[in-house]
Design a protein around this motif. Structure first.
Motif, PDB file in Angstrom:
ATOM      1  N   TYR A  91       6.378  -6.820  -5.438  1.00  0.00           N
ATOM      2  CA  TYR A  91       5.354  -5.786  -5.569  1.00  0.00           C
ATOM      3  C   TYR A  91       4.461  -6.035  -6.773  1.00  0.00           C
ATOM      4  O   TYR A  91       4.895  -6.578  -7.793  1.00  0.00           O
ATOM      5  CB  TYR A  91       6.009  -4.413  -5.719  1.00  0.00           C
ATOM      6  N   GLY A  92       3.221  -5.591  -6.640  1.00  0.00           N
ATOM      7  CA  GLY A  92       2.293  -5.657  -7.750  1.00  0.00           C
ATOM      8  C   GLY A  92       2.501  -4.500  -8.704  1.00  0.00           C
ATOM      9  O   GLY A  92       3.373  -3.641  -8.510  1.00  0.00           O
ATOM     10  N   THR A  93       1.689  -4.459  -9.754  1.00  0.00           N
ATOM     11  CA  THR A  93       1.750  -3.360 -10.713  1.00  0.00           C
ATOM     12  C   THR A  93       1.404  -2.052 -10.015  1.00  0.00           C
ATOM     13  O   THR A  93       0.485  -1.997  -9.200  1.00  0.00           O
ATOM     14  CB  THR A  93       0.761  -3.612 -11.868  1.00  0.00           C
ATOM     15  N   GLY A  94       2.144  -0.998 -10.341  1.00  0.00           N
ATOM     16  CA  GLY A  94       1.914   0.282  -9.696  1.00  0.00           C
ATOM     17  C   GLY A  94       0.570   0.894 -10.059  1.00  0.00           C
ATOM     18  O   GLY A  94       0.068   0.702 -11.162  1.00  0.00           O
ATOM     19  N   ILE A  95      -0.002   1.611  -9.102  1.00  0.00           N
ATOM     20  CA  ILE A  95      -1.210   2.391  -9.355  1.00  0.00           C
ATOM     21  C   ILE A  95      -0.877   3.855  -9.088  1.00  0.00           C
ATOM     22  O   ILE A  95       0.037   4.166  -8.328  1.00  0.00           O
ATOM     23  CB  ILE A  95      -2.389   1.933  -8.468  1.00  0.00           C
ATOM     24  N   ALA A  96      -1.577   4.744  -9.742  1.00  0.00           N
ATOM     25  CA  ALA A  96      -1.291   6.169  -9.609  1.00  0.00           C
ATOM     26  C   ALA A  96      -1.503   6.633  -8.169  1.00  0.00           C
ATOM     27  O   ALA A  96      -2.519   6.310  -7.549  1.00  0.00           O
ATOM     28  CB  ALA A  96      -2.177   6.964 -10.553  1.00  0.00           C
ATOM     29  N   LYS A  97      -0.542   7.384  -7.665  1.00  0.00           N
ATOM     30  CA  LYS A  97      -0.642   7.916  -6.307  1.00  0.00           C
ATOM     31  C   LYS A  97      -1.616   9.087  -6.296  1.00  0.00           C
ATOM     32  O   LYS A  97      -1.526   9.968  -7.157  1.00  0.00           O
ATOM     33  CB  LYS A  97       0.740   8.372  -5.832  1.00  0.00           C
ATOM     34  N   PRO A  98      -2.552   9.131  -5.349  1.00  0.00           N
ATOM     35  CA  PRO A  98      -3.460  10.280  -5.264  1.00  0.00           C
ATOM     36  C   PRO A  98      -2.674  11.575  -5.077  1.00  0.00           C
ATOM     37  O   PRO A  98      -1.610  11.590  -4.457  1.00  0.00           O
ATOM     38  CB  PRO A  98      -4.312   9.968  -4.026  1.00  0.00           C
ATOM     39  N   GLY A  99      -3.205  12.666  -5.623  1.00  0.00           N
ATOM     40  CA  GLY A  99      -2.528  13.953  -5.488  1.00  0.00           C
ATOM     41  C   GLY A  99      -2.478  14.435  -4.047  1.00  0.00           C
ATOM     42  O   GLY A  99      -1.440  14.881  -3.564  1.00  0.00           O
ATOM     43  N   LYS A 100      -3.609  14.336  -3.382  1.00  0.00           N
ATOM     44  CA  LYS A 100      -3.686  14.709  -1.967  1.00  0.00           C
ATOM     45  C   LYS A 100      -4.696  13.775  -1.314  1.00  0.00           C
ATOM     46  O   LYS A 100      -5.786  13.577  -1.818  1.00  0.00           O
ATOM     47  CB  LYS A 100      -4.114  16.165  -1.781  1.00  0.00           C
ATOM     48  N   MET A 101      -4.309  13.221  -0.177  1.00  0.00           N
ATOM     49  CA  MET A 101      -5.211  12.329   0.570  1.00  0.00           C
ATOM     50  C   MET A 101      -4.542  11.995   1.892  1.00  0.00           C
ATOM     51  O   MET A 101      -3.344  11.716   1.930  1.00  0.00           O
ATOM     52  CB  MET A 101      -5.469  11.042  -0.204  1.00  0.00           C
TER      53      MET A 101
END
Length: 203
Positions: free
Chosen positions: A169-179
């Motif tokens: 896996y790559g570096t984590g990115i912030a998960k959107p709050g709602k989408m």
């Protein structure tokens, strides 16, 4: 380099990267070790790499095709579930949580795993052997679920999304709050995760 690794879309690919789990969909290769079909059985299982000192030559003529996954979450996204023989306790846990998370089917612990496999097959493979997906709000999806985000597969874990690759896996990115997102992991498996089954991940 054999074509025997599986990605979160369920595709069988070539890569030099190693896998942490083995899988089985039946005999998929010909005598030249070429993949000629995506599946042979409705029971798509995930197995440990080593079991009772058994030795196999990969893609032997006339025997089932050994497939490999980077982690268990990838195997689940592809449509597999734990093997009854080599992963008995994981199999029992998965069935328990699958039943709990999918009560609308009115199954119980006496229900044959074949009935669950039939549902999983409808949820993973559509017309022309295409990948079946569904839409959901990302805020409602549990850890271990794969989504199609920015035209690539990402794993949900905590408040982060991790882009999948054959090597990790790559570096984590912030998960959107709602989408609303496209979900790769079969719907009933996602329900099993919500009910309590936590898949192994490479994160």
């Amino acid at each position: 380099m054999l074509q025997n690794r599986v990605n979160p879309l369920g595709e069988i690919i070539r890569t030099a990267a190693r896998g942490a789990w083995m899988g089985n969909r039946g005999l998929l290769h010909n005598d030249r070790k070429e993949i000629v079909r995506p599946f042979r059985l409705l029971a798509w299982i995930t197995c440990v790499l080593s079991f009772k000192d058994r030795k196999r030559t990969v893609m032997s003529p006339g025997l089932y095709t050994e497939l490999f996954f980077m982690d268990e979450a990838t195997a689940f996204a592809a449509g597999h579930r734990p093997c009854y023989e080599c992963r008995r306790e994981d199999y029992k846990r998965f069935k328990e949580y699958w039943l709990k998370g999918n009560s609308a089917y009115h199954f119980n612990d006496k229900t044959s795993i074949n009935e669950i496999d039939a549902i999983l097959h409808k949820e993973r493979m559509g017309t022309g052997n295409s990948k079946v997906t569904f839409a959901a709000d990302i805020s409602e999806l549990p850890d271990g679920t794969f989504v199609w985000f920015d035209e690539r597969p990402f794993l949900i874990k905590g408040d982060w999304l991790y882009q999948w690759s054959p090597a990790g896996y790559g570096t984590g990115i912030a998960k959107p709050g709602k989408m609303e997102v496209v979900v790769l992991t079969p719907a009933s498996t996602v329900n099993a995760f919500k009910a309590g089954y936590l898949p192994q991940t490479g994160v």
